[in-house]
Design a protein around this motif. Structure first.
Motif, PDB file in Angstrom:
ATOM      1  N   ARG A  23       2.953  22.196  63.232  1.00  0.00           N
ATOM      2  CA  ARG A  23       2.689  23.619  63.041  1.00  0.00           C
ATOM      3  C   ARG A  23       3.875  24.449  63.525  1.00  0.00           C
ATOM      4  NH1 ARG A  23      -2.256  21.659  64.708  1.00  0.00           N
ATOM      5  NH2 ARG A  23      -3.882  21.821  63.116  1.00  0.00           N
ATOM      6  N   ILE A  24       4.300  25.361  62.668  1.00  0.00           N
ATOM      7  CA  ILE A  24       5.392  26.276  62.994  1.00  0.00           C
ATOM      8  C   ILE A  24       4.856  27.701  62.907  1.00  0.00           C
ATOM      9  CG2 ILE A  24       7.706  27.074  62.417  1.00  0.00           C
ATOM     10  CD1 ILE A  24       8.145  24.410  60.950  1.00  0.00           C
ATOM     11  N   LYS A  53       4.624  33.165  76.397  1.00  0.00           N
ATOM     12  CA  LYS A  53       3.489  32.854  77.263  1.00  0.00           C
ATOM     13  C   LYS A  53       2.164  33.014  76.525  1.00  0.00           C
ATOM     14  CE  LYS A  53       5.952  33.994  81.528  1.00  0.00           C
ATOM     15  NZ  LYS A  53       6.066  34.892  82.709  1.00  0.00           N
ATOM     16  N   ILE A  54       2.102  33.965  75.596  1.00  0.00           N
ATOM     17  CA  ILE A  54       0.880  34.158  74.810  1.00  0.00           C
ATOM     18  C   ILE A  54       0.660  32.982  73.857  1.00  0.00           C
ATOM     19  CG2 ILE A  54      -0.198  35.560  72.986  1.00  0.00           C
ATOM     20  CD1 ILE A  54       1.201  38.001  74.257  1.00  0.00           C
ATOM     21  N   ILE A  55       1.679  32.644  73.099  1.00  0.00           N
ATOM     22  CA  ILE A  55       1.548  31.613  72.065  1.00  0.00           C
ATOM     23  C   ILE A  55       1.535  30.212  72.657  1.00  0.00           C
ATOM     24  CG2 ILE A  55       2.633  30.634  70.004  1.00  0.00           C
ATOM     25  CD1 ILE A  55       1.374  33.412  69.598  1.00  0.00           C
ATOM     26  N   THR A 107      10.293  26.730  71.419  1.00  0.00           N
ATOM     27  CA  THR A 107      10.648  28.006  70.797  1.00  0.00           C
ATOM     28  C   THR A 107      12.114  27.999  70.387  1.00  0.00           C
ATOM     29  OG1 THR A 107       8.979  29.321  71.966  1.00  0.00           O
ATOM     30  CG2 THR A 107      10.943  30.482  71.216  1.00  0.00           C
ATOM     31  N   ILE A 108      12.400  28.509  69.202  1.00  0.00           N
ATOM     32  CA  ILE A 108      13.771  28.705  68.737  1.00  0.00           C
ATOM     33  C   ILE A 108      13.948  30.190  68.413  1.00  0.00           C
ATOM     34  CG2 ILE A 108      15.459  28.232  66.914  1.00  0.00           C
ATOM     35  CD1 ILE A 108      14.274  25.463  66.619  1.00  0.00           C
ATOM     36  N   MET A 143       7.748  27.601  67.656  1.00  0.00           N
ATOM     37  CA  MET A 143       7.726  29.038  67.356  1.00  0.00           C
ATOM     38  C   MET A 143       9.144  29.489  67.018  1.00  0.00           C
ATOM     39  SD  MET A 143       6.378  32.408  69.459  1.00  0.00           S
ATOM     40  CE  MET A 143       7.277  32.132  70.986  1.00  0.00           C
ATOM     41  N   LEU A 144       9.297  30.135  65.857  1.00  0.00           N
ATOM     42  CA  LEU A 144      10.532  30.830  65.517  1.00  0.00           C
ATOM     43  C   LEU A 144      10.305  32.292  65.852  1.00  0.00           C
ATOM     44  CD1 LEU A 144      11.493  29.309  62.028  1.00  0.00           C
ATOM     45  CD2 LEU A 144      12.144  28.539  64.318  1.00  0.00           C
ATOM     46  N   ILE A 145      11.017  32.791  66.848  1.00  0.00           N
ATOM     47  CA  ILE A 145      10.748  34.121  67.365  1.00  0.00           C
ATOM     48  C   ILE A 145      11.864  35.082  66.963  1.00  0.00           C
ATOM     49  CG2 ILE A 145      11.807  33.569  69.608  1.00  0.00           C
ATOM     50  CD1 ILE A 145       9.709  35.371  70.904  1.00  0.00           C
ATOM     51  N   HIS A 146      11.480  36.196  66.333  1.00  0.00           N
ATOM     52  CA  HIS A 146      12.418  37.240  65.937  1.00  0.00           C
ATOM     53  C   HIS A 146      12.667  38.156  67.136  1.00  0.00           C
ATOM     54  CE1 HIS A 146      11.654  37.117  61.302  1.00  0.00           C
ATOM     55  NE2 HIS A 146      11.461  35.923  61.849  1.00  0.00           N
TER      56      HIS A 146
END
Length: 352
Positions: free
Chosen positions: A237-238, A299-301, A306-307, A268-271
């Motif tokens: 899952r992404i 912390k939420i997800i 994370t990337i 997680m790909l974070i913007h």
């Protein structure tokens, strides 16, 4: 649940303006560096994520290439982001649009020129499958003869299944009835500060500088019965944050997807970037997460890894990647982050 099918064996050029003298590349450029999970070796990797720049990545798995938020402008090029709002690109993409191998589908978080630039919009073939927001679909599908013809819209929590023909299976794989499948679900996002009675939101509803945006949950997996939702088994899952700020609806994500519910989020790909409008000389409003918000979202997800992406490519970004690195270190989260430079890839395993 909507279903789209993609024939990955029907190789077509990714652009409409590919010079006739130019042959289509068979693969992406060799990555400058390949990264594994920081705390364990991925000895059975079968998928990769290539970072092009800004929010543009290319996911490769089972013969399919899925591209996110295509932006291929170069340093010095400008984008129009709304009335009185422009941005100047300060970096180059890792690969040029015309040098891409075949792209099978696009995942577009929102209709903004730093995520879907004018060159991309003019060049992409019109039958290329695009998964996006209802707002973006309205723009892409209503261009008369120049309309995109395979656009699918997802609102928050709506899902779509992608069936596709993968690479030729090995003899051992031919005995397995499970076929690769991707499930995409729209995740909540807000590109303007949240809250009732928000003056900025009210003004934006009138001048429409900032469009609606989605996050995404992209589940890579296999199904023994492609037409049955219950037969799908997720193997990776992404979560892609999109250009969101923090708001209450993001807390609903781990209520559905987490190790506690049996649906862990692997990546997680974070913007990031702390994008400001109308611009760096007058940063009146922040419309994407800065480093502090980024740590809060981690912390939420609570994804396994994370990337960060979307952090320094335009002059409207005021929170560089160095700020996020420092915040990650101070929070003791170093082993939960992989940093990709443009032209680098992350390799991982989709479980079967």
């Amino acid at each position: 649940m909507a279903v789209i099918s993609i024939d990955t064996k029907a190789k077509q050029p990714p652009t409409r303006d590919l010079p006739s003298s130019k042959s289509l590349p068979e693969a992406l450029p060799k990555p400058k560096q390949s990264h594994d999970h920081p705390t364990r070796s991925n000895v059975n990797t079968n998928a990769s994520l290539f970072f092009v720049g800004t929010a543009t990545t290319i996911l490769e798995w089972e013969g399919l290439r899925l591209m996110t938020d295509p932006n291929f402008l170069h340093a010095g090029d400008h984008v129009h982001l709304g009335p009185g709002v422009t941005g100047t690109r300060e970096t180059n993409p890792a690969v040029n649009l015309e040098d891409l191998p075949n792209i099978d589908a696009i995942l577009l978080s929102h209709y903004h020129a730093d995520h879907f630039d004018e060159k991309v919009e003019a060049s992409l073939r019109r039958d290329l499958p695009i998964i996006t927001t209802p707002h973006a679909k309205a723009h892409l599908s209503q261009k008369g003869e120049d309309s995109f013809t395979a656009v699918s819209a997802l609102d928050f929590w709506e899902s779509l299944t992608v069936n596709f023909d993968s690479r030729t299976p090995t003899p051992a794989e031919q005995k397995d009835t499970a076929k690769p499948q991707i499930r995409v679900t729209g995740m909540p996002g807000t590109h303007v500060p949240p809250g009732p009675g928000n003056f900025t939101r009210a003004i934006n509803d009138i001048i429409k500088v900032i469009p609606p945006t989605n996050g995404w949950m992209v589940e890579l997996g296999y199904s023994s019965a492609p037409d049955s939702e219950d037969a799908f088994k997720s193997g990776y899952r992404i979560y892609i944050s999109g250009d969101t700020l923090l708001f209450d609806d993001l807390h609903k994500i781990p209520e559905i997807y987490s190790s506690h519910t049996g649906k862990p989020i692997d990546l997680m790909l974070i913007h990031l970037g702390g994008t400001t409008v109308p611009g760096p000389k007058m940063p009146l409003l922040m419309v994407t997460m800065d480093e502090k918000m980024g740590i809060q979202l981690m912390k939420i997800i609570n994804a396994d890894l994370t990337i960060p992406i979307h952090f320094d490519d335009y002059d409207v970004f005021l929170s560089p990647l160095s700020d996020f690195r420092k915040a990650v270190q101070e929070a003791g989260l170093d082993e939960k982050v992989v940093y990709l430079d443009r032209g680098e890839e992350y390799k991982f395993e989709v479980r079967k």
